[in-house]
Design an enzyme around this catalytic site. Structure first.
Site, PDB file in Angstrom:
ATOM      1  CG  HIS A  12     -37.887  25.196  36.689  1.00 53.24           C
ATOM      2  ND1 HIS A  12     -38.510  24.190  35.997  1.00 53.24           N
ATOM      3  CD2 HIS A  12     -38.235  26.359  36.065  1.00 53.24           C
ATOM      4  CE1 HIS A  12     -39.209  24.712  34.993  1.00 53.24           C
ATOM      5  NE2 HIS A  12     -39.055  26.031  35.014  1.00 53.24           N
ATOM      6  CG  HIS A  19     -42.888  28.292  37.011  1.00 56.51           C
ATOM      7  ND1 HIS A  19     -43.564  29.075  36.105  1.00 56.51           N
ATOM      8  CD2 HIS A  19     -41.934  27.645  36.300  1.00 56.51           C
ATOM      9  CE1 HIS A  19     -43.041  28.911  34.911  1.00 56.51           C
ATOM     10  NE2 HIS A  19     -42.042  28.051  34.999  1.00 56.51           N
TER      11      HIS A  19
HETATM   12  P1  5GP Z   1     -40.954  27.266  32.188  1.00 55.84           P
HETATM   13  O1  5GP Z   1     -40.504  26.775  30.840  1.00 55.84           O
HETATM   14  O2  5GP Z   1     -42.118  28.229  32.054  1.00 55.84           O
HETATM   15  O3  5GP Z   1     -39.856  27.818  33.050  1.00 55.84           O
HETATM   16  O4  5GP Z   1     -41.438  25.991  32.953  1.00 55.84           O
HETATM   17  C1  5GP Z   1     -42.712  25.444  32.825  1.00 55.84           C
HETATM   18  C2  5GP Z   1     -42.641  24.032  33.344  1.00 55.84           C
HETATM   19  O5  5GP Z   1     -43.960  23.598  33.621  1.00 55.84           O
HETATM   20  C3  5GP Z   1     -42.033  23.045  32.348  1.00 55.84           C
HETATM   21  O6  5GP Z   1     -40.874  22.441  32.920  1.00 55.84           O
HETATM   22  C4  5GP Z   1     -43.152  22.051  32.110  1.00 55.84           C
HETATM   23  O7  5GP Z   1     -42.699  20.725  31.994  1.00 55.84           O
HETATM   24  C5  5GP Z   1     -44.044  22.237  33.329  1.00 55.84           C
HETATM   25  N1  5GP Z   1     -45.455  21.969  33.080  1.00 55.84           N
HETATM   26  C6  5GP Z   1     -46.185  22.414  32.020  1.00 55.84           C
HETATM   27  N2  5GP Z   1     -47.456  21.997  32.130  1.00 55.84           N
HETATM   28  C7  5GP Z   1     -47.521  21.275  33.279  1.00 55.84           C
HETATM   29  C8  5GP Z   1     -48.592  20.569  33.928  1.00 55.84           C
HETATM   30  O8  5GP Z   1     -49.740  20.528  33.467  1.00 55.84           O
HETATM   31  N3  5GP Z   1     -48.300  19.947  35.091  1.00 55.84           N
HETATM   32  C9  5GP Z   1     -47.031  19.971  35.634  1.00 55.84           C
HETATM   33  N4  5GP Z   1     -46.844  19.322  36.776  1.00 55.84           N
HETATM   34  N5  5GP Z   1     -46.008  20.613  35.054  1.00 55.84           N
HETATM   35  C10 5GP Z   1     -46.253  21.264  33.897  1.00 55.84           C
END
Ligand code: 5GP
Ligand code: ZN
Length: 138
Positions: free
Chosen positions: A103, A101
């Site tokens: 951001h 993903h």
């Molecule tokens: P990472 O830390 O892997 O780069 O980002 C994961 C992101 O996914 C985090 O910013 C977190 O807030 C978001 N996230 C985790 N679970 C969910 C969810 O169930 N729904 C949504 N919309 N975002 C999520």
């Protein structure tokens, strides 16, 4: 990881609800549930890829076309002053959901977002060797 165990596979497929900004056959763009700033959203391929290392070429090539469109629309609609595009790969890099993903994090004066690192020093010889070895593997 299997698709049925993956949160973002389920969100991508619409099996778990999300506040969706955009979707097509390949991607879903939705708001992060714990935003770093107002409008923080995620661009997620519907197909499962663990991280950037696993991303296939068709998806990679469509990704930034979409990201730039989303960025322009966010700029128009949010009163943002800047935008960080952040993409974490691996636990050490801050990845917590192991489905690729990207951001999109709007920036505003006085916000609490922090994506800054401490600038280091480069060794010219080492850089030349690395440029060759990494470049030769592309
Ligand atoms: P990472 O830390 O892997 O780069 O980002 C994961 C992101 O996914 C985090 O910013 C977190 O807030 C978001 N996230 C985790 N679970 C969910 C969810 O169930 N729904 C949504 N919309 N975002 C999520
Ligand atoms: Zn997945």
């Amino acid at each position: 990881m299997k698709k049925e165990d993956c949160l973002f596979c389920k969100i991508g497929a619409g099996e778990i609800p999300s506040t969706t900004i955009y979707e097509d056959d390949d991607f879903r763009v939705f708001f992060d549930v714990s935003p770093a700033s107002k409008g923080h959203c995620l661009i997620v391929p519907k197909e499962h890829f663990d991280d950037v290392f696993a991303l296939d070429e068709p998806t990679a090539s469509k990704l930034f076309v979409l990201a730039s469109k989303v960025a322009r629309s966010m700029k128009k609609e949010l009163n943002l002053e800047g935008l960080n595009i952040v993409q974490n790969n691996g636990t050490i890099a801050g990845q917590t959901v192991f489905h690729f993903h990207m951001h999109m994090i709007p920036r505003y004066a006085g916000d609490t977002v922090n994506v800054k690192w401490i600038p280091g020093e480069a060794d010219t010889n080492e850089l030349q060797e690395l440029a060759k070895s990494i470049g030769d593997n592309l």
